[in-house]
Design a protein around this motif. Structure first.
Motif, PDB file in Angstrom:
ATOM      1  N   MET A 140      -2.032 -20.417  -4.433  1.00 60.21           N
ATOM      2  CA  MET A 140      -2.626 -19.090  -4.572  1.00 60.21           C
ATOM      3  C   MET A 140      -1.747 -18.049  -3.889  1.00 60.21           C
ATOM      4  O   MET A 140      -1.171 -18.324  -2.826  1.00 60.21           O
ATOM      5  N   PRO A 141      -1.657 -16.865  -4.456  1.00 58.04           N
ATOM      6  CA  PRO A 141      -0.815 -15.831  -3.839  1.00 58.04           C
ATOM      7  C   PRO A 141      -1.321 -15.417  -2.467  1.00 58.04           C
ATOM      8  O   PRO A 141      -2.509 -15.184  -2.282  1.00 58.04           O
ATOM      9  N   GLY A 142      -0.388 -15.378  -1.509  1.00 57.72           N
ATOM     10  CA  GLY A 142      -0.723 -14.899  -0.172  1.00 57.72           C
ATOM     11  C   GLY A 142      -1.261 -15.932   0.785  1.00 57.72           C
ATOM     12  O   GLY A 142      -1.472 -15.628   1.964  1.00 57.72           O
ATOM     13  N   ILE A 143      -1.500 -17.153   0.331  1.00 60.57           N
ATOM     14  CA  ILE A 143      -2.033 -18.186   1.225  1.00 60.57           C
ATOM     15  C   ILE A 143      -0.937 -18.673   2.172  1.00 60.57           C
ATOM     16  O   ILE A 143       0.188 -18.929   1.766  1.00 60.57           O
ATOM     17  N   MET A 144      -1.287 -18.804   3.446  1.00 61.24           N
ATOM     18  CA  MET A 144      -0.353 -19.286   4.449  1.00 61.24           C
ATOM     19  C   MET A 144      -0.351 -20.812   4.497  1.00 61.24           C
ATOM     20  O   MET A 144      -1.389 -21.441   4.317  1.00 61.24           O
ATOM     21  N   SER A 145       0.828 -21.384   4.753  1.00 61.12           N
ATOM     22  CA  SER A 145       0.944 -22.834   4.877  1.00 61.12           C
ATOM     23  C   SER A 145       0.423 -23.286   6.240  1.00 61.12           C
ATOM     24  O   SER A 145       0.218 -22.473   7.157  1.00 61.12           O
ATOM     25  N   LYS A 146       0.247 -24.589   6.396  1.00 56.15           N
ATOM     26  CA  LYS A 146      -0.196 -25.140   7.683  1.00 56.15           C
ATOM     27  C   LYS A 146       0.835 -24.854   8.767  1.00 56.15           C
ATOM     28  O   LYS A 146       0.473 -24.571   9.921  1.00 56.15           O
ATOM     29  N   ASP A 170       1.087 -10.014   3.774  1.00 55.95           N
ATOM     30  CA  ASP A 170       1.340 -10.898   2.624  1.00 55.95           C
ATOM     31  C   ASP A 170       0.037 -11.461   2.069  1.00 55.95           C
ATOM     32  O   ASP A 170      -0.143 -11.577   0.852  1.00 55.95           O
ATOM     33  N   HIS A 171      -0.866 -11.813   2.977  1.00 53.52           N
ATOM     34  CA  HIS A 171      -2.169 -12.364   2.576  1.00 53.52           C
ATOM     35  C   HIS A 171      -2.949 -11.333   1.764  1.00 53.52           C
ATOM     36  O   HIS A 171      -3.511 -11.642   0.698  1.00 53.52           O
ATOM     37  N   HIS A 172      -3.001 -10.113   2.248  1.00 49.99           N
ATOM     38  CA  HIS A 172      -3.702  -9.031   1.547  1.00 49.99           C
ATOM     39  C   HIS A 172      -3.072  -8.745   0.191  1.00 49.99           C
ATOM     40  O   HIS A 172      -3.773  -8.505  -0.808  1.00 49.99           O
ATOM     41  N   LYS A 173      -1.735  -8.751   0.142  1.00 49.57           N
ATOM     42  CA  LYS A 173      -1.059  -8.510  -1.141  1.00 49.57           C
ATOM     43  C   LYS A 173      -1.441  -9.576  -2.167  1.00 49.57           C
ATOM     44  O   LYS A 173      -1.631  -9.281  -3.350  1.00 49.57           O
ATOM     45  N   GLY A 174      -1.574 -10.819  -1.706  1.00 55.47           N
ATOM     46  CA  GLY A 174      -2.007 -11.888  -2.597  1.00 55.47           C
ATOM     47  C   GLY A 174      -3.416 -11.655  -3.113  1.00 55.47           C
ATOM     48  O   GLY A 174      -3.708 -11.865  -4.298  1.00 55.47           O
ATOM     49  N   ALA A 175      -4.305 -11.216  -2.220  1.00 54.96           N
ATOM     50  CA  ALA A 175      -5.685 -10.935  -2.627  1.00 54.96           C
ATOM     51  C   ALA A 175      -5.730  -9.797  -3.649  1.00 54.96           C
ATOM     52  O   ALA A 175      -6.496  -9.843  -4.619  1.00 54.96           O
ATOM     53  N   ILE A 176      -4.902  -8.793  -3.446  1.00 50.09           N
ATOM     54  CA  ILE A 176      -4.868  -7.658  -4.376  1.00 50.09           C
ATOM     55  C   ILE A 176      -4.353  -8.105  -5.746  1.00 50.09           C
ATOM     56  O   ILE A 176      -4.870  -7.674  -6.790  1.00 50.09           O
ATOM     57  N   LEU A 194     -16.479  -6.279  -6.932  1.00 50.43           N
ATOM     58  CA  LEU A 194     -15.947  -6.922  -5.737  1.00 50.43           C
ATOM     59  C   LEU A 194     -14.423  -6.840  -5.736  1.00 50.43           C
ATOM     60  O   LEU A 194     -13.802  -6.535  -4.702  1.00 50.43           O
ATOM     61  N   ALA A 195     -13.820  -7.094  -6.880  1.00 48.41           N
ATOM     62  CA  ALA A 195     -12.361  -7.031  -6.981  1.00 48.41           C
ATOM     63  C   ALA A 195     -11.840  -5.631  -6.650  1.00 48.41           C
ATOM     64  O   ALA A 195     -10.852  -5.480  -5.924  1.00 48.41           O
ATOM     65  N   GLN A 196     -12.509  -4.617  -7.149  1.00 45.40           N
ATOM     66  CA  GLN A 196     -12.077  -3.247  -6.874  1.00 45.40           C
ATOM     67  C   GLN A 196     -12.231  -2.916  -5.396  1.00 45.40           C
ATOM     68  O   GLN A 196     -11.367  -2.258  -4.800  1.00 45.40           O
ATOM     69  N   SER A 197     -13.300  -3.398  -4.795  1.00 44.09           N
ATOM     70  CA  SER A 197     -13.520  -3.180  -3.365  1.00 44.09           C
ATOM     71  C   SER A 197     -12.408  -3.834  -2.545  1.00 44.09           C
ATOM     72  O   SER A 197     -11.924  -3.257  -1.552  1.00 44.09           O
ATOM     73  N   ILE A 198     -11.988  -5.022  -2.957  1.00 45.00           N
ATOM     74  CA  ILE A 198     -10.911  -5.736  -2.259  1.00 45.00           C
ATOM     75  C   ILE A 198      -9.602  -4.953  -2.375  1.00 45.00           C
ATOM     76  O   ILE A 198      -8.883  -4.790  -1.383  1.00 45.00           O
ATOM     77  N   VAL A 199      -9.295  -4.464  -3.567  1.00 45.92           N
ATOM     78  CA  VAL A 199      -8.065  -3.689  -3.760  1.00 45.92           C
ATOM     79  C   VAL A 199      -8.048  -2.468  -2.846  1.00 45.92           C
ATOM     80  O   VAL A 199      -7.063  -2.199  -2.140  1.00 45.92           O
ATOM     81  N   THR A 200      -9.148  -1.733  -2.842  1.00 47.99           N
ATOM     82  CA  THR A 200      -9.225  -0.490  -2.066  1.00 47.99           C
ATOM     83  C   THR A 200      -9.130  -0.755  -0.560  1.00 47.99           C
ATOM     84  O   THR A 200      -8.325  -0.146   0.151  1.00 47.99           O
ATOM     85  N   ALA A 201      -9.957  -1.677  -0.068  1.00 50.76           N
ATOM     86  CA  ALA A 201     -10.023  -1.931   1.377  1.00 50.76           C
ATOM     87  C   ALA A 201      -8.740  -2.568   1.901  1.00 50.76           C
ATOM     88  O   ALA A 201      -8.219  -2.171   2.953  1.00 50.76           O
TER      89      ALA A 201
END
Length: 216
Positions: A140-146, A170-176, A194-201
């Motif tokens: 998934m985009p933006g997910i950090m490895s162990k 990077d994590h936020h960019k993946g969520a967007i 919800l998706a739009q709220s995530i992009v904005t916030a």
């Protein structure tokens, strides 16, 4: 005092009474066991949904709405563990950072994304889908490895602050990226909201972290 014939008659009556009592007692035990078994089975069957609160029983629940497509389900299933990692990162901050601005930001991330995880679960349940899993899919985009998470956990002070913000950007960019895919391909109004709220916030938080990094 009694004749032999009388004694034999008394023995026969006593034996018959004992056999009859034993038979009644045995039937009562079997009936009781059967009733207990039936009751236990009914209780077990009836208690399962209440015990699990959606995890096991969700897959058996009928959908209460049909206004969604596969893109909505994929978005929600992926965003749940994505949020879970962001919350995990946010919880590291108070014990490792002395930067009050970062501590406040991390608290805001946790307070925003934890309720959204519950919202995601509720939406999936309304679609008749299983409750989402918190396990990370590292594709998934933006997910950090162990290894990245382990390195972050090993730091404190300004070094921690800097790496945390870099990772969270990077994590936020993946969520967007995921949210924008939902906005383009999804059909469910609540999922898209919800998706739009995530992009904005999260874009706002990215801008804030970039400013903080520029000042450090």
């Amino acid at each position: 005092m009694f004749s032999t014939r009388t004694k034999l008659a008394l023995i026969a009556v006593t034996s018959a009474t004992a056999l009859l009592a034993a038979g009644c007692s045995g039937n009562g035990d079997d009936s009781s066991k059967a009733a207990t078994s039936s009751t236990t089975a009914a209780m077990d069957h009836g208690s399962m949904p209440g015990m699990d609160h959606g995890k096991t029983s969700t897959s058996a629940q009928a959908a209460t709405r049909t206004d969604f497509n596969d893109a909505d389900v994929t978005f929600l299933d992926m965003m749940y563990p994505h949020h879970a990692q962001a919350v995990e990162m946010a919880k590291l901050v108070p014990s490792r950072s002395q930067n009050q601005q970062l501590i406040t930001l991390a608290k805001a991330v946790e307070q925003a994304q934890s309720p959204e995880m519950q919202q995601i679960t509720t939406l999936l349940q309304s679609f008749g889908k299983p409750a989402p899993a918190a396990e990370m899919n590292h594709d998934m985009p933006g997910i950090m490895s162990k290894d990245q998470m382990s390195k972050l956990e090993s730091l404190s002070g300004p070094d921690f602050d800097k790496l945390w913000m870099q990772m969270m950007i990077d994590h936020h960019k993946g969520a967007i990226t995921m949210a924008n895919t939902e906005l383009a391909q999804g059909t469910n109004a609540d999922s898209k909201a919800l998706a739009q709220s995530i992009v904005t916030a999260q874009q706002k938080e990215i801008d804030q972290m970039n400013t903080m990094l520029g000042q450090s």
